[in-house]
Design a protein around this motif. Structure first.
Motif, PDB file in Angstrom:
ATOM      1  N   ALA A   1      30.403  15.599  62.724  1.00  0.00           N
ATOM      2  CA  ALA A   1      31.697  14.944  62.915  1.00  0.00           C
ATOM      3  C   ALA A   1      31.773  13.725  62.003  1.00  0.00           C
ATOM      4  CB  ALA A   1      31.866  14.514  64.365  1.00  0.00           C
ATOM      5  N   SER A   2      32.964  13.445  61.548  1.00  0.00           N
ATOM      6  CA  SER A   2      33.108  12.250  60.725  1.00  0.00           C
ATOM      7  C   SER A   2      33.219  11.038  61.634  1.00  0.00           C
ATOM      8  CB  SER A   2      34.356  12.367  59.841  1.00  0.00           C
ATOM      9  OG  SER A   2      35.501  12.463  60.650  1.00  0.00           O
ATOM     10  N   LYS A   3      32.680   9.926  61.181  1.00  0.00           N
ATOM     11  CA  LYS A   3      32.759   8.702  61.969  1.00  0.00           C
ATOM     12  C   LYS A   3      33.426   7.622  61.147  1.00  0.00           C
ATOM     13  CE  LYS A   3      28.243   6.846  60.825  1.00  0.00           C
ATOM     14  NZ  LYS A   3      27.024   6.293  61.322  1.00  0.00           N
ATOM     15  N   ARG A   4      33.860   6.620  61.810  1.00  0.00           N
ATOM     16  CA  ARG A   4      34.574   5.529  61.195  1.00  0.00           C
ATOM     17  C   ARG A   4      33.634   4.719  60.304  1.00  0.00           C
ATOM     18  NH1 ARG A   4      34.675   0.280  62.498  1.00  0.00           N
ATOM     19  NH2 ARG A   4      36.535  -0.922  62.125  1.00  0.00           N
ATOM     20  N   ASN A   5      34.072   4.406  59.098  1.00  0.00           N
ATOM     21  CA  ASN A   5      33.318   3.518  58.221  1.00  0.00           C
ATOM     22  C   ASN A   5      33.340   2.108  58.782  1.00  0.00           C
ATOM     23  OD1 ASN A   5      32.224   4.992  56.110  1.00  0.00           O
ATOM     24  ND2 ASN A   5      34.110   4.932  54.924  1.00  0.00           N
TER      25      ASN A   5
ATOM     26  N   ILE B   1      30.801  -8.611  59.714  1.00  0.00           N
ATOM     27  CA  ILE B   1      30.696  -7.966  58.410  1.00  0.00           C
ATOM     28  C   ILE B   1      31.639  -8.655  57.431  1.00  0.00           C
ATOM     29  CG2 ILE B   1      31.129  -5.840  57.128  1.00  0.00           C
ATOM     30  CD1 ILE B   1      30.135  -4.300  59.500  1.00  0.00           C
ATOM     31  N   THR B   2      31.068  -9.098  56.313  1.00  0.00           N
ATOM     32  CA  THR B   2      31.879  -9.766  55.298  1.00  0.00           C
ATOM     33  C   THR B   2      32.205  -8.851  54.132  1.00  0.00           C
ATOM     34  OG1 THR B   2      29.875 -10.647  54.276  1.00  0.00           O
ATOM     35  CG2 THR B   2      31.013 -12.057  55.865  1.00  0.00           C
ATOM     36  N   THR B   3      31.283  -7.941  53.804  1.00  0.00           N
ATOM     37  CA  THR B   3      31.543  -6.991  52.727  1.00  0.00           C
ATOM     38  C   THR B   3      31.125  -5.592  53.167  1.00  0.00           C
ATOM     39  OG1 THR B   3      29.375  -7.378  51.720  1.00  0.00           O
ATOM     40  CG2 THR B   3      31.228  -8.663  50.868  1.00  0.00           C
ATOM     41  N   ALA B   4      31.965  -4.642  52.896  1.00  0.00           N
ATOM     42  CA  ALA B   4      31.669  -3.229  53.184  1.00  0.00           C
ATOM     43  C   ALA B   4      32.302  -2.403  52.071  1.00  0.00           C
ATOM     44  CB  ALA B   4      32.233  -2.831  54.539  1.00  0.00           C
ATOM     45  N   ASP B   5      31.533  -2.190  51.026  1.00  0.00           N
ATOM     46  CA  ASP B   5      32.046  -1.468  49.862  1.00  0.00           C
ATOM     47  C   ASP B   5      31.680   0.003  49.950  1.00  0.00           C
ATOM     48  OD1 ASP B   5      33.012  -3.841  48.753  1.00  0.00           O
ATOM     49  OD2 ASP B   5      31.043  -4.301  47.907  1.00  0.00           O
ATOM     50  N   PRO B   6      32.667   0.894  49.957  1.00  0.00           N
ATOM     51  CA  PRO B   6      32.368   2.332  49.987  1.00  0.00           C
ATOM     52  C   PRO B   6      31.767   2.789  48.659  1.00  0.00           C
ATOM     53  CG  PRO B   6      34.733   1.963  49.874  1.00  0.00           C
ATOM     54  CD  PRO B   6      34.095   0.620  49.987  1.00  0.00           C
ATOM     55  N   SER B   7      30.946   3.817  48.732  1.00  0.00           N
ATOM     56  CA  SER B   7      30.338   4.341  47.507  1.00  0.00           C
ATOM     57  C   SER B   7      31.395   5.099  46.703  1.00  0.00           C
ATOM     58  CB  SER B   7      29.155   5.250  47.827  1.00  0.00           C
ATOM     59  OG  SER B   7      29.607   6.482  48.311  1.00  0.00           O
TER      60      SER B   7
ATOM     61  N   ASP C   1      31.228   9.380  47.450  1.00  0.00           N
ATOM     62  CA  ASP C   1      31.835  10.078  48.589  1.00  0.00           C
ATOM     63  C   ASP C   1      32.707   9.190  49.479  1.00  0.00           C
ATOM     64  OD1 ASP C   1      29.879   8.569  49.746  1.00  0.00           O
ATOM     65  OD2 ASP C   1      28.748  10.249  50.563  1.00  0.00           O
ATOM     66  N   GLY C   2      32.782   7.904  49.204  1.00  0.00           N
ATOM     67  CA  GLY C   2      33.662   7.027  49.961  1.00  0.00           C
ATOM     68  C   GLY C   2      33.085   6.469  51.250  1.00  0.00           C
ATOM     69  N   PHE C   3      31.815   6.770  51.569  1.00  0.00           N
ATOM     70  CA  PHE C   3      31.189   6.244  52.778  1.00  0.00           C
ATOM     71  C   PHE C   3      30.512   4.907  52.484  1.00  0.00           C
ATOM     72  CE2 PHE C   3      31.035  10.857  53.823  1.00  0.00           C
ATOM     73  CZ  PHE C   3      31.850  10.793  54.948  1.00  0.00           C
TER      74      PHE C   3
ATOM     75  N   LEU D   1      29.738  -3.756  67.714  1.00  0.00           N
ATOM     76  CA  LEU D   1      30.087  -4.200  69.058  1.00  0.00           C
ATOM     77  C   LEU D   1      31.596  -4.224  69.245  1.00  0.00           C
ATOM     78  CD1 LEU D   1      27.709  -7.211  69.754  1.00  0.00           C
ATOM     79  CD2 LEU D   1      27.585  -4.926  70.699  1.00  0.00           C
ATOM     80  N   VAL D   2      32.273  -4.885  68.312  1.00  0.00           N
ATOM     81  CA  VAL D   2      33.732  -5.004  68.383  1.00  0.00           C
ATOM     82  C   VAL D   2      34.303  -4.589  67.037  1.00  0.00           C
ATOM     83  CG1 VAL D   2      35.664  -6.556  68.808  1.00  0.00           C
ATOM     84  CG2 VAL D   2      33.479  -6.953  69.974  1.00  0.00           C
ATOM     85  N   PRO D   3      34.931  -3.408  66.976  1.00  0.00           N
ATOM     86  CA  PRO D   3      35.525  -3.002  65.706  1.00  0.00           C
ATOM     87  C   PRO D   3      36.821  -3.766  65.449  1.00  0.00           C
ATOM     88  CG  PRO D   3      35.871  -1.307  67.354  1.00  0.00           C
ATOM     89  CD  PRO D   3      35.025  -2.375  67.988  1.00  0.00           C
ATOM     90  N   VAL D   4      37.094  -4.006  64.189  1.00  0.00           N
ATOM     91  CA  VAL D   4      38.340  -4.662  63.816  1.00  0.00           C
ATOM     92  C   VAL D   4      39.466  -3.645  63.997  1.00  0.00           C
ATOM     93  CG1 VAL D   4      38.204  -4.081  61.363  1.00  0.00           C
ATOM     94  CG2 VAL D   4      39.391  -6.128  62.065  1.00  0.00           C
TER      95      VAL D   4
END
Length: 105
Positions: free
Chosen positions: A31-35, A59-65, A68-70, A99-102
């Motif tokens: 199943a796909s999950k939320r980035n 989280i301050t930075t979350a750069d997808p690859s 594949d975009g993950f 814990l708490v997603p944006v």
């Protein structure tokens, strides 16, 4: 005193080795999950911390690859104990638990 410390250490070691990894949902191909996204509040797994202490950060930075975009690595900002400034570390997504997603807008 040593006996109690030995029991506590054994419990903590088993908890971090057996229970903590089960908190991370590993649905790799099923199943796909939320980035992870910038602003998510997370717990950071760190084996060098004192028993019972957890780093909670944002989280301050979350750069997808580009392939594949993950998101594979994230920058996590947390308060430096004993001071008023914040530290930023880079961790793999396997070492953080949301814990708490944006909220998505």
């Amino acid at each position: 005193f040593r006996f109690v410390q030995k029991i506590t250490d054994a419990f903590w070691r088993r908890w971090t080795e057996n229970y903590f990894p089960n908190l991370i949902i590993q649905q790799k191909w099923h199943a796909s999950k939320r980035n992870l996204k910038q602003g998510d509040i997370v717990i950071v797994q760190d084996s060098n911390l004192i028993r019972g202490k957890w780093r909670i950060g944002r989280i301050t930075t979350a750069d997808p690859s580009l392939r594949d975009g993950f998101v594979r690595n994230v920058g996590v900002e947390y308060k430096n104990p004993g001071s008023d400034n914040y530290l930023t570390i880079t961790r793999a997504v396997q070492r953080v638990i949301v814990l708490v997603p944006v909220k998505d807008q």
